[in-house]
Structure formats: C-alpha cells, structure tokens
Design a protein around this motif. Sequence first.
Motif, PDB file in Angstrom:
ATOM      1  N   TYR A 231      10.325   4.174 -19.458  1.00  0.00           N
ATOM      2  CA  TYR A 231       9.475   4.795 -18.418  1.00  0.00           C
ATOM      3  C   TYR A 231       9.447   3.917 -17.214  1.00  0.00           C
ATOM      4  CZ  TYR A 231       7.522   7.636 -22.174  1.00  0.00           C
ATOM      5  OH  TYR A 231       7.205   8.761 -23.157  1.00  0.00           O
ATOM      6  N   TYR A 232       9.759   4.754 -15.968  1.00  0.00           N
ATOM      7  CA  TYR A 232      10.071   4.196 -14.753  1.00  0.00           C
ATOM      8  C   TYR A 232       8.869   4.388 -13.642  1.00  0.00           C
ATOM      9  CZ  TYR A 232      14.811   3.010 -15.983  1.00  0.00           C
ATOM     10  OH  TYR A 232      15.903   2.499 -16.533  1.00  0.00           O
ATOM     11  N   CYS A 233       8.164   3.499 -13.035  1.00  0.00           N
ATOM     12  CA  CYS A 233       7.026   3.734 -12.090  1.00  0.00           C
ATOM     13  C   CYS A 233       8.199   3.681 -10.826  1.00  0.00           C
ATOM     14  CB  CYS A 233       6.098   2.889 -12.003  1.00  0.00           C
ATOM     15  SG  CYS A 233       6.508   1.042 -11.933  1.00  0.00           S
ATOM     16  N   SER A 234       7.945   4.452  -9.857  1.00  0.00           N
ATOM     17  CA  SER A 234       8.664   4.458  -8.701  1.00  0.00           C
ATOM     18  C   SER A 234       7.606   4.713  -7.645  1.00  0.00           C
ATOM     19  CB  SER A 234       9.458   5.755  -8.916  1.00  0.00           C
ATOM     20  OG  SER A 234      10.365   5.871  -7.616  1.00  0.00           O
ATOM     21  N   MET A 235       8.238   4.531  -6.042  1.00  0.00           N
ATOM     22  CA  MET A 235       7.476   4.574  -4.935  1.00  0.00           C
ATOM     23  C   MET A 235       8.321   5.131  -3.976  1.00  0.00           C
ATOM     24  SD  MET A 235       6.839   0.587  -3.953  1.00  0.00           S
ATOM     25  CE  MET A 235       6.628   1.003  -2.124  1.00  0.00           C
TER      26      MET A 235
ATOM     27  N   GLU B  82       0.911  -1.325  -0.081  1.00  0.00           N
ATOM     28  CA  GLU B  82       0.210   0.061   0.072  1.00  0.00           C
ATOM     29  C   GLU B  82       0.888   1.259   0.031  1.00  0.00           C
ATOM     30  OE1 GLU B  82      -2.838  -0.033   3.353  1.00  0.00           O
ATOM     31  OE2 GLU B  82      -3.876  -1.831   2.459  1.00  0.00           O
ATOM     32  N   GLN B  83       0.495   2.066  -0.912  1.00  0.00           N
ATOM     33  CA  GLN B  83       1.234   3.355  -0.886  1.00  0.00           C
ATOM     34  C   GLN B  83       0.409   4.699  -0.960  1.00  0.00           C
ATOM     35  OE1 GLN B  83       4.559   4.116  -0.698  1.00  0.00           O
ATOM     36  NE2 GLN B  83       4.740   1.915  -0.249  1.00  0.00           N
ATOM     37  N   ALA B  84       0.865   5.803  -0.879  1.00  0.00           N
ATOM     38  CA  ALA B  84       0.152   7.103  -0.943  1.00  0.00           C
ATOM     39  C   ALA B  84      -0.040   7.515  -2.469  1.00  0.00           C
ATOM     40  CB  ALA B  84       0.533   8.139   0.032  1.00  0.00           C
ATOM     41  N   GLY B  85       0.886   7.028  -3.440  1.00  0.00           N
ATOM     42  CA  GLY B  85       0.880   7.349  -4.602  1.00  0.00           C
ATOM     43  C   GLY B  85       1.995   6.731  -5.362  1.00  0.00           C
ATOM     44  N   LEU B  86       1.995   7.114  -6.493  1.00  0.00           N
ATOM     45  CA  LEU B  86       3.010   6.559  -7.650  1.00  0.00           C
ATOM     46  C   LEU B  86       3.863   7.747  -8.472  1.00  0.00           C
ATOM     47  CD1 LEU B  86       3.874   3.618  -8.223  1.00  0.00           C
ATOM     48  CD2 LEU B  86       2.586   3.626 -10.214  1.00  0.00           C
ATOM     49  N   TYR B  87       5.184   7.717  -8.588  1.00  0.00           N
ATOM     50  CA  TYR B  87       5.772   8.518  -9.419  1.00  0.00           C
ATOM     51  C   TYR B  87       6.072   7.875 -10.642  1.00  0.00           C
ATOM     52  CZ  TYR B  87       6.889  11.086  -5.071  1.00  0.00           C
ATOM     53  OH  TYR B  87       6.577  11.747  -3.698  1.00  0.00           O
ATOM     54  N   TRP B  88       6.134   8.510 -11.846  1.00  0.00           N
ATOM     55  CA  TRP B  88       6.538   8.177 -13.071  1.00  0.00           C
ATOM     56  C   TRP B  88       7.491   8.944 -13.748  1.00  0.00           C
ATOM     57  CZ3 TRP B  88       4.743   3.631 -15.148  1.00  0.00           C
ATOM     58  CH2 TRP B  88       3.499   3.195 -14.811  1.00  0.00           C
ATOM     59  N   TYR B  89       8.565   8.422 -14.270  1.00  0.00           N
ATOM     60  CA  TYR B  89       9.803   9.017 -14.876  1.00  0.00           C
ATOM     61  C   TYR B  89      10.202   8.594 -16.019  1.00  0.00           C
ATOM     62  CZ  TYR B  89      10.853  10.344 -10.043  1.00  0.00           C
ATOM     63  OH  TYR B  89      10.896  11.010  -8.816  1.00  0.00           O
TER      64      TYR B  89
ATOM     65  N   PHE C 146       3.255  12.712 -10.557  1.00  0.00           N
ATOM     66  CA  PHE C 146       3.144  11.971  -9.486  1.00  0.00           C
ATOM     67  C   PHE C 146       1.424  11.777  -9.354  1.00  0.00           C
ATOM     68  CE2 PHE C 146       1.397  12.058  -5.029  1.00  0.00           C
ATOM     69  CZ  PHE C 146       1.772  10.947  -4.652  1.00  0.00           C
ATOM     70  N   SER C 147       0.937  10.590  -9.290  1.00  0.00           N
ATOM     71  CA  SER C 147      -0.329  10.172  -9.135  1.00  0.00           C
ATOM     72  C   SER C 147      -0.867   9.624  -7.689  1.00  0.00           C
ATOM     73  CB  SER C 147      -0.892   9.376 -10.224  1.00  0.00           C
ATOM     74  OG  SER C 147      -2.058   9.123  -9.948  1.00  0.00           O
ATOM     75  N   SER C 148      -1.720  10.328  -6.992  1.00  0.00           N
ATOM     76  CA  SER C 148      -2.025   9.878  -5.517  1.00  0.00           C
ATOM     77  C   SER C 148      -3.182   9.000  -5.609  1.00  0.00           C
ATOM     78  CB  SER C 148      -2.525  11.208  -4.564  1.00  0.00           C
ATOM     79  OG  SER C 148      -3.652  11.468  -5.087  1.00  0.00           O
ATOM     80  N   THR C 149      -3.234   8.082  -4.737  1.00  0.00           N
ATOM     81  CA  THR C 149      -4.377   7.167  -4.475  1.00  0.00           C
ATOM     82  C   THR C 149      -5.750   8.012  -4.396  1.00  0.00           C
ATOM     83  OG1 THR C 149      -4.119   7.227  -1.922  1.00  0.00           O
ATOM     84  CG2 THR C 149      -3.190   5.439  -3.636  1.00  0.00           C
ATOM     85  N   MET C 150      -5.663   9.359  -4.260  1.00  0.00           N
ATOM     86  CA  MET C 150      -7.108   9.835  -4.577  1.00  0.00           C
ATOM     87  C   MET C 150      -7.416  10.412  -5.676  1.00  0.00           C
ATOM     88  SD  MET C 150      -7.780   9.783  -1.283  1.00  0.00           S
ATOM     89  CE  MET C 150      -9.350  10.960  -1.203  1.00  0.00           C
ATOM     90  N   GLY C 151      -6.704   9.904  -6.877  1.00  0.00           N
ATOM     91  CA  GLY C 151      -6.807  10.394  -8.140  1.00  0.00           C
ATOM     92  C   GLY C 151      -6.277  11.718  -8.641  1.00  0.00           C
ATOM     93  N   ARG C 152      -5.691  12.456  -7.735  1.00  0.00           N
ATOM     94  CA  ARG C 152      -4.737  13.641  -8.020  1.00  0.00           C
ATOM     95  C   ARG C 152      -3.570  13.798  -8.589  1.00  0.00           C
ATOM     96  NH1 ARG C 152      -6.338  17.248  -2.602  1.00  0.00           N
ATOM     97  NH2 ARG C 152      -8.780  17.076  -2.761  1.00  0.00           N
TER      98      ARG C 152
END
Length: 205
Positions: free
Chosen positions: A112-116, A47-54, A68-74
């Motif tokens: 493209y990398y996803c990051s947490m 579980e994470q508060a969001g995900l980064y993309w590079y 950066f995409s949060s779990t709240m959709g922002r």
Amino acid sequence: MARPWLHLCICLQIPGFYAALLLNQTPGHILSQTSNKTEIPCELKTEQAGLYWYRWSQQRQHFEFLLFSSTMGRATYGPNVRQDKFSVHEARSQSSYSLHISHLHPSDSGIYYCSMPQSSQLLLGRGTQLTVVDALPPKTTQTPVSKKPLPRTTKRKAASREGPCSPLVWIPLAAGVLLLLLSLVPIAYRLHRLRRRLWLRIHGQ
C-alpha cells in the motif's frame, strides 16, 4: 478531478530520496489476521490538499487506485472499491493520516502506497506491505543469553570485525552512495535537455 493513476509512470522516475523528504510511510510491513482490521499510517511533511492511496497486488500483478482523501474529509473512491472497507482518518497532528482497512481477507495482501501531487506529478511513499493470513504464527520465546564473560582472545576478534574498516560498515555506505549517484542521472539528463531547448529557441530566433 483528473485520474491520478495516469501519472504513475511519471512518478516512478522521481528519485526516491526526494519523495522521502515529503512523505514518511512506516512501518514497512504489517502482518494481520483474516476478518480483523488494520491501519496504515502516512505522515506528510508539507501542506497538501489531499492524499492518494494505491495498492500493488503481487498475486494479480495489478496496481490499483483505492481512494483520494481531501483535507476537508471528503473521499473519492476508485472503481470497484468498497467504501465500507477503506477509510482515511486524520491524526491530531493534522499532518499524519492513516488508511483503515476492515474485514481483512487474504486478497487484501499487497503493498500500500500513500501518494501526493507535486509539480503535476505524483510522489509515492516507500510503501507498506500488508500480509493477511488465516492464523498468526505462534510467538516464540527467546532463549536467554548467557552473561558469561568472553575470553580475551574472543573479545579481540569481535572488536577487529566490528572496527571502522569492517565490510559491514563500508559496503552499505558504498551502496548508498551508488544509489544516490544513479538517482541523479535522470535529473541531470532533464536539465541537459531543458538547457538545449532554451539554446535552440534563443539561436533559432
């Protein structure tokens, strides 16, 4: 929100197998055509508060923070990143996310990398290489394989090459063990330094 790209130099020191335990990024390569759209999935195993993309651009030799995409959709976008081009969608499993890229252009090619975030650091996925071309290569038809049985001598030679002692088996295994040992060196070094600092604090008093 702190600028996450400042911590990339730290996350590159984290062993890759540890990041793979928390992030699963597949496929490794995507080929798409100009003006089309594509998506790059990333599965979170915690579980994470969001995900980064590079994105790493080989052409420009540049590592760029996309969003950066949060779990709240922002979503919080990086500088000069078009919001109508990049967006993140959550799957029904609520643990898998995908980066959607529209209006593809050859300049969008890159890894493209996803990051947490993890313990004040950023863990990177294995990366997905996106290649955007003006025209997709034609599909090649595979030549049907002959079902004619092989001679007994040929079968014996093939069996001997594919046995348990075949170099095709033990060479990748030995390479994997070596990479695992090399990845443990930074961890052992950090533990040694931490232990030495604690010893100096105790005896310094």
